[in-house]
Write an enzyme that holds these catalytic residues in place. Structure first.
Site, PDB file in Angstrom:
ATOM      1  N   ARG A  34      14.111   5.905  -4.864  1.00 31.09           N
ATOM      2  CA  ARG A  34      14.914   4.883  -5.543  1.00 31.09           C
ATOM      3  C   ARG A  34      15.993   5.473  -6.441  1.00 31.09           C
ATOM      4  O   ARG A  34      16.558   4.792  -7.279  1.00 31.09           O
ATOM      5  CB  ARG A  34      14.007   3.960  -6.349  1.00 31.09           C
ATOM      6  CG  ARG A  34      13.116   3.119  -5.434  1.00 31.09           C
ATOM      7  CD  ARG A  34      12.279   2.173  -6.218  1.00 31.09           C
ATOM      8  NE  ARG A  34      11.144   2.912  -6.746  1.00 31.09           N
ATOM      9  CZ  ARG A  34      10.105   2.365  -7.329  1.00 31.09           C
ATOM     10  NH1 ARG A  34      10.054   1.076  -7.504  1.00 31.09           N
ATOM     11  NH2 ARG A  34       9.117   3.106  -7.756  1.00 31.09           N
ATOM     12  N   CYS A  35      16.297   6.728  -6.249  1.00 31.38           N
ATOM     13  CA  CYS A  35      17.310   7.417  -7.049  1.00 31.38           C
ATOM     14  C   CYS A  35      18.698   7.134  -6.467  1.00 31.38           C
ATOM     15  O   CYS A  35      18.859   6.999  -5.257  1.00 31.38           O
ATOM     16  CB  CYS A  35      17.025   8.921  -7.025  1.00 31.38           C
ATOM     17  SG  CYS A  35      18.221   9.911  -7.948  1.00 31.38           S
ATOM     18  N   GLY A  36      19.693   7.092  -7.333  1.00 26.17           N
ATOM     19  CA  GLY A  36      21.063   6.929  -6.870  1.00 26.17           C
ATOM     20  C   GLY A  36      21.536   8.088  -6.008  1.00 26.17           C
ATOM     21  O   GLY A  36      22.504   7.957  -5.263  1.00 26.17           O
ATOM     22  N   LEU A  37      20.836   9.223  -6.086  1.00 22.80           N
ATOM     23  CA  LEU A  37      21.189  10.379  -5.258  1.00 22.80           C
ATOM     24  C   LEU A  37      20.434  10.392  -3.932  1.00 22.80           C
ATOM     25  O   LEU A  37      20.588  11.329  -3.144  1.00 22.80           O
ATOM     26  CB  LEU A  37      20.906  11.678  -6.031  1.00 22.80           C
ATOM     27  CG  LEU A  37      21.682  11.862  -7.338  1.00 22.80           C
ATOM     28  CD1 LEU A  37      21.273  13.162  -8.025  1.00 22.80           C
ATOM     29  CD2 LEU A  37      23.178  11.829  -7.090  1.00 22.80           C
ATOM     30  N   ALA A  38      19.634   9.375  -3.652  1.00 20.71           N
ATOM     31  CA  ALA A  38      18.848   9.327  -2.408  1.00 20.71           C
ATOM     32  C   ALA A  38      19.687   9.476  -1.137  1.00 20.71           C
ATOM     33  O   ALA A  38      19.177  10.008  -0.147  1.00 20.71           O
ATOM     34  CB  ALA A  38      18.002   8.059  -2.351  1.00 20.71           C
TER      35      ALA A  38
END
Length: 160
Positions: A34-38
């Site tokens: 769920r990270c913006g860097l996913a």
């Protein structure tokens, strides 16, 4: 104990080590669904498909230390495969910082980044490139997996 001898668990419960890839270039990445860097998952998978048959291996280590990982190994595996087509191993969840951090990360974090800073993992998708012989190179989370500095090291150290 060598970096290659530190055990970790695969999602099937088996014990693994980086020693299985002692002669390969291995990219160890702490991941979070769920990270913006996913979206870096897609780039990691492209690198795996491009260089995998030549001795390159990505290993994803899910961590919820930044409160952005799904609640179970099954959910993580499903997310990785259905959203990004991930084929590289994404192993059992670990802690990357703090009193209960995984011993592999204790060792990896001794390596300084390009600015000379070692220590804590700052966020999800911090990358550690382990080249044959055990030398480690560290790249912070916002460095894309296909950054020229990373790709150059991968190509330089590919065993085949």
């Amino acid at each position: 104990m060598s970096l290659y001898d530190i055990p970790f668990r695969a999602t099937d419960g088996s014990t693994r080590t980086l020693g299985e890839h002692r002669d390969d270039v291995v990219m160890v990445v702490n991941v979070a669904s769920r990270c913006g860097l996913a979206p870096q998952y897609a780039t990691l998978e492209r690198l795996q498909r491009t260089y995998g048959d030549r001795g390159f291996q990505v290993v994803g280590f899910p961590s919820n230390q930044f409160l952005q990982e799904l609640g179970s190994n099954d959910a993580i595996q499903e997310f990785c495969s259905t959203t990004y087509g991930v084929t590289f191993p994404v192993v059992d969840r670990v802690r990357v910082n703090g009193r209960h951090e995984h011993p592999l990360y204790t060792e990896l974090k001794k390596t300084p980044d390009a600015d000379g800073r070692a220590g804590r993992v700052t966020w999800n998708f911090e990358k550690f490139l382990v080249v044959p012989g055990g030398e480690v190179h560290r790249f912070r989370p916002r460095t894309e997996p296909d950054d020229p500095a990373i790709v150059g090291l991968v190509e330089k150290h590919l065993p085949r």
